[in-house]
Design a protein around this motif. Structure first.
Motif, PDB file in Angstrom:
ATOM      1  N   VAL A  85       0.828  -1.211   0.000  1.00 11.31           N
ATOM      2  CA  VAL A  85       0.000   0.000   0.000  1.00 11.31           C
ATOM      3  C   VAL A  85       0.858   1.255   0.000  1.00 11.31           C
ATOM      4  CG1 VAL A  85      -1.627   1.389   1.344  1.00 11.31           C
ATOM      5  CG2 VAL A  85      -2.011  -1.056   1.085  1.00 11.31           C
ATOM      6  N   ARG A  86       1.765   1.351   0.963  1.00 11.39           N
ATOM      7  CA  ARG A  86       2.541   2.580   1.133  1.00 11.39           C
ATOM      8  C   ARG A  86       3.831   2.517   0.326  1.00 11.39           C
ATOM      9  NH1 ARG A  86       1.922   4.501   7.447  1.00 11.39           N
ATOM     10  NH2 ARG A  86      -0.338   4.808   7.398  1.00 11.39           N
ATOM     11  N   MET A  87       3.814   3.194  -0.819  1.00 11.97           N
ATOM     12  CA  MET A  87       4.996   3.309  -1.668  1.00 11.97           C
ATOM     13  C   MET A  87       5.121   4.759  -2.098  1.00 11.97           C
ATOM     14  SD  MET A  87       4.866  -0.148  -4.055  1.00 11.97           S
ATOM     15  CE  MET A  87       3.162   0.087  -4.610  1.00 11.97           C
ATOM     16  N   PRO A  88       6.339   5.229  -2.393  1.00 10.41           N
ATOM     17  CA  PRO A  88       6.520   6.631  -2.789  1.00 10.41           C
ATOM     18  C   PRO A  88       5.858   6.931  -4.120  1.00 10.41           C
ATOM     19  CG  PRO A  88       8.533   5.365  -3.141  1.00 10.41           C
ATOM     20  CD  PRO A  88       7.609   4.474  -2.381  1.00 10.41           C
ATOM     21  N   GLY A  89       5.463   8.186  -4.286  1.00  8.18           N
ATOM     22  CA  GLY A  89       4.818   8.559  -5.547  1.00  8.18           C
ATOM     23  C   GLY A  89       3.427   7.961  -5.628  1.00  8.18           C
ATOM     24  N   THR A  90       3.208   7.123  -6.613  1.00  7.58           N
ATOM     25  CA  THR A  90       1.921   6.443  -6.781  1.00  7.58           C
ATOM     26  C   THR A  90       1.840   5.292  -5.791  1.00  7.58           C
ATOM     27  OG1 THR A  90       1.916   6.963  -9.146  1.00  7.58           O
ATOM     28  CG2 THR A  90       0.432   5.220  -8.406  1.00  7.58           C
ATOM     29  N   LEU A 117      -3.586  -8.359  -5.265  1.00  6.45           N
ATOM     30  CA  LEU A 117      -3.629  -8.827  -3.888  1.00  6.45           C
ATOM     31  C   LEU A 117      -2.811  -7.843  -3.050  1.00  6.45           C
ATOM     32  CD1 LEU A 117      -4.255 -10.918  -1.687  1.00  6.45           C
ATOM     33  CD2 LEU A 117      -2.262 -12.220  -2.462  1.00  6.45           C
ATOM     34  N   ILE A 118      -3.488  -7.112  -2.183  1.00  9.53           N
ATOM     35  CA  ILE A 118      -2.829  -6.125  -1.335  1.00  9.53           C
ATOM     36  C   ILE A 118      -2.125  -6.845  -0.180  1.00  9.53           C
ATOM     37  CG2 ILE A 118      -3.172  -4.177   0.224  1.00  9.53           C
ATOM     38  CD1 ILE A 118      -3.633  -3.384  -2.635  1.00  9.53           C
ATOM     39  N   LEU A 119      -0.852  -6.528   0.022  1.00 10.12           N
ATOM     40  CA  LEU A 119      -0.073  -7.096   1.120  1.00 10.12           C
ATOM     41  C   LEU A 119       0.590  -5.931   1.852  1.00 10.12           C
ATOM     42  CD1 LEU A 119       0.982  -9.709   2.470  1.00 10.12           C
ATOM     43  CD2 LEU A 119       2.956  -9.579   0.932  1.00 10.12           C
ATOM     44  N   THR A 120       0.186  -5.709   3.099  1.00  8.70           N
ATOM     45  CA  THR A 120       0.659  -4.520   3.801  1.00  8.70           C
ATOM     46  C   THR A 120       0.834  -4.763   5.291  1.00  8.70           C
ATOM     47  OG1 THR A 120       0.158  -2.184   4.232  1.00  8.70           O
ATOM     48  CG2 THR A 120      -1.699  -3.700   4.121  1.00  8.70           C
ATOM     49  N   THR A 121       1.594  -3.903   5.918  1.00  5.46           N
ATOM     50  CA  THR A 121       1.775  -3.950   7.366  1.00  5.46           C
ATOM     51  C   THR A 121       0.562  -3.375   8.079  1.00  5.46           C
ATOM     52  OG1 THR A 121       4.138  -3.584   7.010  1.00  5.46           O
ATOM     53  CG2 THR A 121       3.320  -3.261   9.244  1.00  5.46           C
ATOM     54  N   HIS A 150      -7.515   1.957   4.507  1.00 10.01           N
ATOM     55  CA  HIS A 150      -6.802   1.160   3.514  1.00 10.01           C
ATOM     56  C   HIS A 150      -7.678   0.024   2.991  1.00 10.01           C
ATOM     57  CE1 HIS A 150      -2.649   2.424   5.305  1.00 10.01           C
ATOM     58  NE2 HIS A 150      -3.153   3.336   4.511  1.00 10.01           N
ATOM     59  N   VAL A 151      -8.368  -0.633   3.893  1.00  7.42           N
ATOM     60  CA  VAL A 151      -9.215  -1.766   3.508  1.00  7.42           C
ATOM     61  C   VAL A 151     -10.275  -1.327   2.509  1.00  7.42           C
ATOM     62  CG1 VAL A 151     -10.881  -3.469   4.313  1.00  7.42           C
ATOM     63  CG2 VAL A 151      -8.851  -2.978   5.687  1.00  7.42           C
ATOM     64  N   SER A 166      -8.604  -7.686  -5.256  1.00  8.76           N
ATOM     65  CA  SER A 166      -9.271  -8.976  -5.095  1.00  8.76           C
ATOM     66  C   SER A 166      -8.968  -9.623  -3.745  1.00  8.76           C
ATOM     67  CB  SER A 166      -8.828  -9.934  -6.210  1.00  8.76           C
ATOM     68  OG  SER A 166      -9.246  -9.456  -7.469  1.00  8.76           O
ATOM     69  N   GLY A 167      -8.063  -9.028  -2.987  1.00 10.72           N
ATOM     70  CA  GLY A 167      -7.745  -9.593  -1.693  1.00 10.72           C
ATOM     71  C   GLY A 167      -6.889  -8.643  -0.886  1.00 10.72           C
ATOM     72  N   PHE A 168      -6.794  -8.912   0.414  1.00 16.03           N
ATOM     73  CA  PHE A 168      -6.077  -8.021   1.321  1.00 16.03           C
ATOM     74  C   PHE A 168      -5.464  -8.870   2.421  1.00 16.03           C
ATOM     75  CE2 PHE A 168      -5.101  -4.700   4.203  1.00 16.03           C
ATOM     76  CZ  PHE A 168      -5.268  -3.468   3.572  1.00 16.03           C
ATOM     77  N   LEU A 169      -4.117  -8.900   2.483  1.00 14.85           N
ATOM     78  CA  LEU A 169      -3.398  -9.672   3.496  1.00 14.85           C
ATOM     79  C   LEU A 169      -2.439  -8.771   4.267  1.00 14.85           C
ATOM     80  CD1 LEU A 169      -2.289 -12.982   1.732  1.00 14.85           C
ATOM     81  CD2 LEU A 169      -4.085 -12.714   3.442  1.00 14.85           C
ATOM     82  N   LEU A 170      -2.127  -9.172   5.498  1.00 11.48           N
ATOM     83  CA  LEU A 170      -1.126  -8.472   6.285  1.00 11.48           C
ATOM     84  C   LEU A 170       0.214  -9.176   6.136  1.00 11.48           C
ATOM     85  CD1 LEU A 170      -3.141  -7.699   9.531  1.00 11.48           C
ATOM     86  CD2 LEU A 170      -2.927  -6.351   7.436  1.00 11.48           C
ATOM     87  N   LYS A 171       1.297  -8.422   6.301  1.00  9.98           N
ATOM     88  CA  LYS A 171       2.632  -8.969   6.063  1.00  9.98           C
ATOM     89  C   LYS A 171       3.080  -9.966   7.124  1.00  9.98           C
ATOM     90  CE  LYS A 171       4.589  -5.387   3.104  1.00  9.98           C
ATOM     91  NZ  LYS A 171       5.590  -4.318   2.949  1.00  9.98           N
ATOM     92  N   ASP A 172       2.306 -10.156   8.181  1.00  4.77           N
ATOM     93  CA  ASP A 172       2.663 -11.176   9.163  1.00  4.77           C
ATOM     94  C   ASP A 172       2.112 -12.546   8.777  1.00  4.77           C
ATOM     95  OD1 ASP A 172      -0.034 -10.862   9.627  1.00  4.77           O
ATOM     96  OD2 ASP A 172       0.165 -10.281  11.737  1.00  4.77           O
TER      97      ASP A 172
END
Length: 220
Positions: free
Chosen positions: A54-59, A78-82, A88-89, A98-104
């Motif tokens: 999700v959190r990246m510089p620029g776009t 597939l979103i993978l984020t801390t 964000h969700v 199409s999906g959302f996961l946490l980095k743990d």
């Protein structure tokens, strides 16, 4: 073989994700260090899945998801984020993820998540799904669920409700005592009729329309 694009601004994270996926037999066709690069690579290589931070510089990842989906690509995001923050969700879902996961998440769960999303299923981390449900618990259900679902047959509404409850095609086939091919046909038709891109959007619509009321048992 399922092809994957890994988008994350941290090189060590990208390398780790590539190793996990490739050891599992998935084909990581490219990496991207920001959202703009992810969009460009997705348009050029058209991977099956974009594993997107999700959190990246620029776009950022949300904007990149919106652009990939808006371009009409077959790539599933597939979103993978801390972070599992509410904004964000819901932003990711509205953008067409199409999906959302946490980095743990564990290695096995990550690999299965990529395969699940590539197959057209929706995938949510348990904490994310709870946030989705809690969001709609706080809202009054619509008086007539079918009013917001024009053109669906009774069977299609039934299957949409089961999708909203997190059932897979296999679960639906067993529960309704119908073949997997029949389930897939019904799912394809209801997505087309409602102009939905995939099951993630179907899950959201099932709640928004009042077809699924959080906390209520499924119909007999």
């Amino acid at each position: 073989m399922t092809t994957v694009l890994v988008a994350d601004d941290q090189d060590v994270v990208r390398s780790g994700l590539r190793l996990i996926l490739e050891v599992a037999g998935l084909d990581v066709v490219a990496e991207a260090e920001d959202g703009a690069q992810a969009v460009a690579v997705a348009e050029r290589l058209r991977p099956d899945v974009a594993l997107m931070d999700v959190r990246m510089p620029g776009t950022d990842g949300i904007a990149a998801t919106r652009r990939i989906v808006g371009a009409g690509l077959d790539t599933r995001v597939l979103i993978l984020t801390t972070f599992d923050l509410d904004e964000h969700v819901f932003a990711a879902l509205r953008a067409g993820a199409s999906g959302f996961l946490l980095k743990d998440v564990g290695r096995h769960q990550l690999v299965e998540a990529v395969r699940t999303v590539a197959a057209g299923e929706a995938l949510f981390a348990p904490s994310v799904l709870r946030r989705l449900v809690d969001h709609y618990v706080a809202r009054p259900a619509l008086p007539a669920a079918s009013a917001g679902l024009p053109g669906l047959t009774a069977r299609e509404r039934e299957i949409l409700g089961l999708i909203g409850r997190g059932r897979s095609n296999t679960d639906i086939a067993a529960e309704l005592v119908i073949s997997m091919a029949t389930v897939k046909t019904h799912v394809r038709h209801l997505l087309q009729k409602l102009a939905l891109r995939d099951r993630a959007q179907a899950v959201v619509l099932a709640y928004e329309s009042g077809l699924v009321v959080p906390g209520s048992p499924p119909p007999p």
